[in-house]
Design an enzyme around this catalytic site. Structure first.
Site: not given
Lengths: 267, 267
Positions: B9-10, B72, B151, B183, B185
């Protein structure tokens, strides 16, 4: 000495510094590099930031710059000492000029600093301030959401007002009278920050002082561009996303006609 | 075939996919790579994302992985086709499994998709959905502030509720009955998103379907780990900031003991 000044940032924020240099040193050409492929630096480690900054200085030197401005608070706080040790070309960062400006602005010696996680964690602003006056009181706060909020265009917005009040609330307990905007995006939030902090607090934008420092340095070393020299500006990025031009148009006094992509890892 | 699965993933978001693989394929070992030095991908161009993804697949292959999961959405949407063309190892992305899951979930064929700027701009989810059923209605919205909010730990927070309602408001005009969380997240925002959309809308987490796809692929190709094989997990990042461990502790069912740093540009 009509060679350009090299200016770099992790992304687009450093354009607020480029703008200040354009205003104060209108005869100086400039090569701007924005590391848009690897932005943001504010959440990265010191080693990575030094490695990235070194590649960028190598690139700028390959373009023949006579001086380098690290127009990124995080790279200034974490990589400047290293860069200055490694290169002969004069290199200026944001932190020392920002600290000088804050010392000029404060009357009660209580100074606040806001910035990215990495900048705040480095403690560099505090180090410079205490070097100038050991009696200064320094209060710091990392504000990691400010950059994404600015980049989403939420400048005068209730969400931004809300985050400003959450991040800056703590400063109210201390009687700070000047606040360093220790990230190049933050001058764009000057209105909501000033509203929250009140008129008694001076907001310090290091960019203004950085341009002044650069001017003095060029003068002392006899490196200024000739009188009447017509400045040329070139823009380079590591990733050509649309955002760069949009942001540049909002920030700069002149139109950016073209932006070139650089494979920065190769430098 | 006890070789590990490579998952990348990024940054940290792909750990939500790693978690799903650990649950559904408990005997498979895993090498996780998070590109924490160059995160986020969502605001970058296709060329850069392909270049970065290629370096990561090279790194994972150097570790002897038998299959790769692009955990990702942005890299899946922009680089998967390129990667599948260049490498022999089986490579699975998020988009196709996510689209399949959404088709299973929808009754009225009105499907919403949220993701990063790059994922939404690519139109890949829509392409797959329309390939399965040309009559489907697809409504998309990029939500660039969701990742920074997660985050910053603002999960159940009025600022996040506010952003959810701004980004997702448009979906109310269309009678969508399933929404792809495009996504990695976003599954962490499942509560505020579900509250805003109401119980009539199914939130689709592609991670679950990706793990299912992987299971099926390994079975078909006879590449499963032996019965009773004790899985081992290794974690690599391109920048060792503290955030990785904090996030991993929040997301994974097992403790991450060590994380190693890789100079990913060298691959």
């Amino acid at each position: 000495m009509n060679e350009p000044i090299g200016v770099f940032d992790s992304g687009v924020g450093g354009l607020t510094v480029a703008r200040e240099i354009m205003r104060q040193l209108p005869e100086e050409s400039m090569i701007y590099f924005g590391d848009t492929a690897r932005v943001p630096y504010g959440s990265k480690s010191k080693d990575t930031i030094i490695r990235y900054s070194r590649q960028i200085v190598n690139f700028l030197l390959s373009k023949g710059v006579k001086a380098v401005v690290v127009a990124c608070n995080t790279a200034s706080a974490l990589a400047l000492t290293e860069l200055q040790r490694e290169y002969i070309v004069p290199i200026i960062g944001m932190v020392q000029p920002g600290a000088v400006a804050a010392m000029k602005a404060t009357k009660n010696k209580n100074i606040g600093i806001i910035g990215t996680n990495a900048t705040i964690k480095s403690g560099q602003y505090g180090t410079y301030l205490r070097k100038m006056d050991p009696k200064v009181t320094v209060v710091t706060k990392a504000c990691p959401l400010f950059v994404p909020l600015v980049e989403e265009g939420l400048i005068d917005d209730r969400i931004t007002e809300d985050m400003v009040s959450r991040y800056l609330r703590e400063f109210r307990q201390y009687d700070i009278d000047s606040l360093i905007l220790g990230c190049t995006h933050y001058p764009l939030l000057i209105n909501p920050i000033q509203r929250f902090m009140g008129d008694g607090v001076t907001l310090v934008n290091p960019a203004f002082e950085v341009a002044k420092c650069l001017k003095q340095l060029l003068k002392e070393d006899g490196m200024q561009a000739e009188k009447g020299h017509v400045a040329r500006y070139e823009y380079y990025v590591s990733d050509l996303a649309d955002q760069f031009l949009t942001f540049a148009d909002r920030v700069l006094p002149c139109r950016v006609d073209s932006v070139q992509t650089v494979e920065i890892e190769k430098y």
